[in-house]
Structures are given as C-alpha cells and as structure tokens.
Write a protein that holds these residues in place. Structure first.
Motif, mmCIF file in Angstrom:
data_model
loop_
_atom_site.group_PDB
_atom_site.id
_atom_site.type_symbol
_atom_site.label_atom_id
_atom_site.label_comp_id
_atom_site.label_asym_id
_atom_site.label_seq_id
_atom_site.Cartn_x
_atom_site.Cartn_y
_atom_site.Cartn_z
ATOM 1 N N THR A 83 43.512 0.853 -27.963
ATOM 2 C CA THR A 83 43.803 2.278 -28.013
ATOM 3 C C THR A 83 43.953 2.745 -26.572
ATOM 4 O OG1 THR A 83 42.484 2.503 -30.010
ATOM 5 C CG2 THR A 83 42.959 4.521 -28.772
ATOM 6 N N THR A 84 45.049 3.435 -26.268
ATOM 7 C CA THR A 84 45.362 3.829 -24.902
ATOM 8 C C THR A 84 45.039 5.300 -24.674
ATOM 9 O OG1 THR A 84 47.139 2.207 -24.828
ATOM 10 C CG2 THR A 84 47.200 3.973 -23.187
ATOM 11 N N GLY A 85 44.376 5.577 -23.570
ATOM 12 C CA GLY A 85 44.090 6.944 -23.152
ATOM 13 C C GLY A 85 44.655 7.173 -21.768
ATOM 14 N N ARG A 86 44.785 8.425 -21.393
ATOM 15 C CA ARG A 86 45.291 8.788 -20.061
ATOM 16 C C ARG A 86 44.343 9.809 -19.442
ATOM 17 N NH1 ARG A 86 50.415 6.812 -19.504
ATOM 18 N NH2 ARG A 86 51.559 6.489 -21.435
ATOM 19 N N VAL A 87 44.373 9.839 -18.129
ATOM 20 C CA VAL A 87 43.550 10.797 -17.399
ATOM 21 C C VAL A 87 44.392 11.414 -16.287
ATOM 22 C CG1 VAL A 87 42.650 9.072 -15.796
ATOM 23 C CG2 VAL A 87 41.339 11.137 -16.250
ATOM 24 N N THR A 88 44.148 12.668 -16.002
ATOM 25 C CA THR A 88 44.809 13.345 -14.898
ATOM 26 C C THR A 88 43.733 13.695 -13.868
ATOM 27 O OG1 THR A 88 46.466 14.285 -16.362
ATOM 28 C CG2 THR A 88 46.179 15.337 -14.221
ATOM 29 N N LEU A 89 43.952 13.265 -12.643
ATOM 30 C CA LEU A 89 43.010 13.529 -11.552
ATOM 31 C C LEU A 89 43.716 14.272 -10.437
ATOM 32 C CD1 LEU A 89 41.457 9.974 -11.208
ATOM 33 C CD2 LEU A 89 40.366 11.948 -12.223
ATOM 34 N N GLU A 90 42.983 15.071 -9.718
ATOM 35 C CA GLU A 90 43.523 15.697 -8.512
ATOM 36 C C GLU A 90 42.983 14.941 -7.307
ATOM 37 O OE1 GLU A 90 42.763 19.871 -8.290
ATOM 38 O OE2 GLU A 90 44.043 20.316 -9.998
ATOM 39 N N ILE A 91 43.881 14.596 -6.408
ATOM 40 C CA ILE A 91 43.517 13.926 -5.161
ATOM 41 C C ILE A 91 43.861 14.890 -4.040
ATOM 42 C CG2 ILE A 91 43.814 11.858 -3.744
ATOM 43 C CD1 ILE A 91 42.942 11.186 -6.575
ATOM 44 N N HIS A 92 42.899 15.193 -3.204
ATOM 45 C CA HIS A 92 43.104 16.163 -2.125
ATOM 46 C C HIS A 92 43.270 15.422 -0.797
ATOM 47 C CE1 HIS A 92 42.054 19.350 -4.890
ATOM 48 N NE2 HIS A 92 41.052 18.579 -5.302
ATOM 49 N N PHE A 93 44.334 15.749 -0.083
ATOM 50 C CA PHE A 93 44.619 15.164 1.222
ATOM 51 C C PHE A 93 44.488 16.257 2.280
ATOM 52 C CE2 PHE A 93 46.757 12.501 -1.818
ATOM 53 C CZ PHE A 93 46.517 11.221 -1.353
ATOM 54 N N PRO A 94 43.847 15.968 3.416
ATOM 55 C CA PRO A 94 43.663 16.990 4.449
ATOM 56 C C PRO A 94 44.962 17.313 5.184
ATOM 57 C CG PRO A 94 42.832 14.894 5.224
ATOM 58 C CD PRO A 94 43.247 14.690 3.792
ATOM 59 N N GLU A 95 45.281 18.578 5.259
ATOM 60 C CA GLU A 95 46.374 19.093 6.081
ATOM 61 C C GLU A 95 47.676 18.309 5.936
ATOM 62 O OE1 GLU A 95 44.573 19.163 9.948
ATOM 63 O OE2 GLU A 95 43.299 20.860 9.399
ATOM 64 N N ASN A 96 48.045 18.019 4.703
ATOM 65 C CA ASN A 96 49.305 17.355 4.370
ATOM 66 C C ASN A 96 49.413 15.925 4.918
ATOM 67 O OD1 ASN A 96 51.621 17.535 2.814
ATOM 68 N ND2 ASN A 96 52.893 18.062 4.563
ATOM 69 N N ARG A 97 48.278 15.307 5.229
ATOM 70 C CA ARG A 97 48.285 13.912 5.682
ATOM 71 C C ARG A 97 48.174 13.017 4.442
ATOM 72 N NH1 ARG A 97 43.786 14.094 10.186
ATOM 73 N NH2 ARG A 97 43.146 15.894 8.992
ATOM 74 N N VAL A 98 49.324 12.769 3.819
ATOM 75 C CA VAL A 98 49.389 12.066 2.549
ATOM 76 C C VAL A 98 49.564 10.570 2.792
ATOM 77 C CG1 VAL A 98 50.536 11.974 0.322
ATOM 78 C CG2 VAL A 98 50.389 14.138 1.528
ATOM 79 N N VAL A 99 48.479 9.912 3.185
ATOM 80 C CA VAL A 99 48.460 8.464 3.389
ATOM 81 C C VAL A 99 47.236 7.904 2.671
ATOM 82 C CG1 VAL A 99 49.690 8.550 5.586
ATOM 83 C CG2 VAL A 99 47.202 8.641 5.575
ATOM 84 N N CYS A 100 47.289 6.637 2.362
ATOM 85 C CA CYS A 100 46.210 6.008 1.598
ATOM 86 C C CYS A 100 44.831 6.194 2.238
ATOM 87 C CB CYS A 100 46.495 4.517 1.431
ATOM 88 S SG CYS A 100 47.913 4.163 0.386
ATOM 89 N N GLN A 101 44.793 6.217 3.539
ATOM 90 C CA GLN A 101 43.533 6.364 4.271
ATOM 91 C C GLN A 101 42.685 7.507 3.729
ATOM 92 O OE1 GLN A 101 44.174 7.617 8.290
ATOM 93 N NE2 GLN A 101 42.017 7.553 8.827
ATOM 94 N N TRP A 102 43.295 8.595 3.316
ATOM 95 C CA TRP A 102 42.562 9.780 2.891
ATOM 96 C C TRP A 102 42.362 9.865 1.378
ATOM 97 C CZ3 TRP A 102 40.193 11.392 6.867
ATOM 98 C CH2 TRP A 102 40.785 11.310 8.118
ATOM 99 N N CYS A 103 42.858 8.891 0.647
ATOM 100 C CA CYS A 103 42.702 8.881 -0.810
ATOM 101 C C CYS A 103 41.339 8.303 -1.168
ATOM 102 C CB CYS A 103 43.813 8.049 -1.451
ATOM 103 S SG CYS A 103 43.681 7.962 -3.252
ATOM 104 N N ARG A 104 40.667 8.915 -2.103
ATOM 105 C CA ARG A 104 39.334 8.442 -2.490
ATOM 106 C C ARG A 104 39.380 7.122 -3.260
ATOM 107 N NH1 ARG A 104 37.828 13.075 -6.920
ATOM 108 N NH2 ARG A 104 39.432 12.549 -8.428
ATOM 109 N N PHE A 105 40.566 6.640 -3.621
ATOM 110 C CA PHE A 105 40.697 5.372 -4.323
ATOM 111 C C PHE A 105 41.138 4.232 -3.412
ATOM 112 C CE2 PHE A 105 41.135 8.597 -7.606
ATOM 113 C CZ PHE A 105 40.143 8.167 -8.474
ATOM 114 N N CYS A 106 41.164 4.472 -2.117
ATOM 115 C CA CYS A 106 41.518 3.454 -1.124
ATOM 116 C C CYS A 106 40.211 2.877 -0.559
ATOM 117 C CB CYS A 106 42.349 4.088 -0.011
ATOM 118 S SG CYS A 106 42.860 2.926 1.265
#
Length: 73
Positions: free
Chosen positions: A12-35
């Motif tokens: 049985t498949t489920g889905r989740v929606t998460l919000e990931i917040h990056f500081p000051e538009n620095r959208v790189v893996c370094q700032w992701c909580r899943f890195c």
C-alpha cells in the motif's frame, strides 16, 4: 515455522508533503535537513533519494525531488 510462506502479496503506497527551508535563497544540498555525511569516506548522501552527492555545497543532486513555488512580483 515449517510450511509457512513468507512473501509480500502487495504494498500500500502513501505520500507525504514536507516543507524544506533554505536560508536566504541558498538552495543547495548543504542546507537541506535530509543531506548527511554519515560514512568514513566523507561522502555526502541524500536521505530522501539515496543519491551520493558530489557537490552538496554548490548545488542540488540530480535526483532531488524538492519542487519550488514560483514567487509572484
């Protein structure tokens, strides 16, 4: 337990929606909580996709599932 078959008939498949917040538009893996850097070889890995990240401080992984909303204005 002799004679007991142990197999999965379906998933049985489920889905989740998460919000990931990056500081000051620095959208790189370094700032992701899943890195994470979790092994002795000092490789960075995405916990969402399992992808090893070559440049976590400069960009996002090729398999990154994060989608961004377009800002108006």
């Amino acid at each position: 337990m002799a004679g007991v078959e142990r197999s999965v008939l379906y998933y049985t498949t489920g889905r989740v929606t998460l919000e990931i917040h990056f500081p000051e538009n620095r959208v790189v893996c370094q700032w992701c909580r899943f890195c994470r850097n979790e092994d002795s070889l000092r490789r960075w890995k995405c916990l969402l996709t399992g992808e090893y990240l070559v440049y976590p401080f400069q960009g996002r992984g090729n398999e990154c599932p994060i989608e961004f909303e377009e800002e108006e204005g």
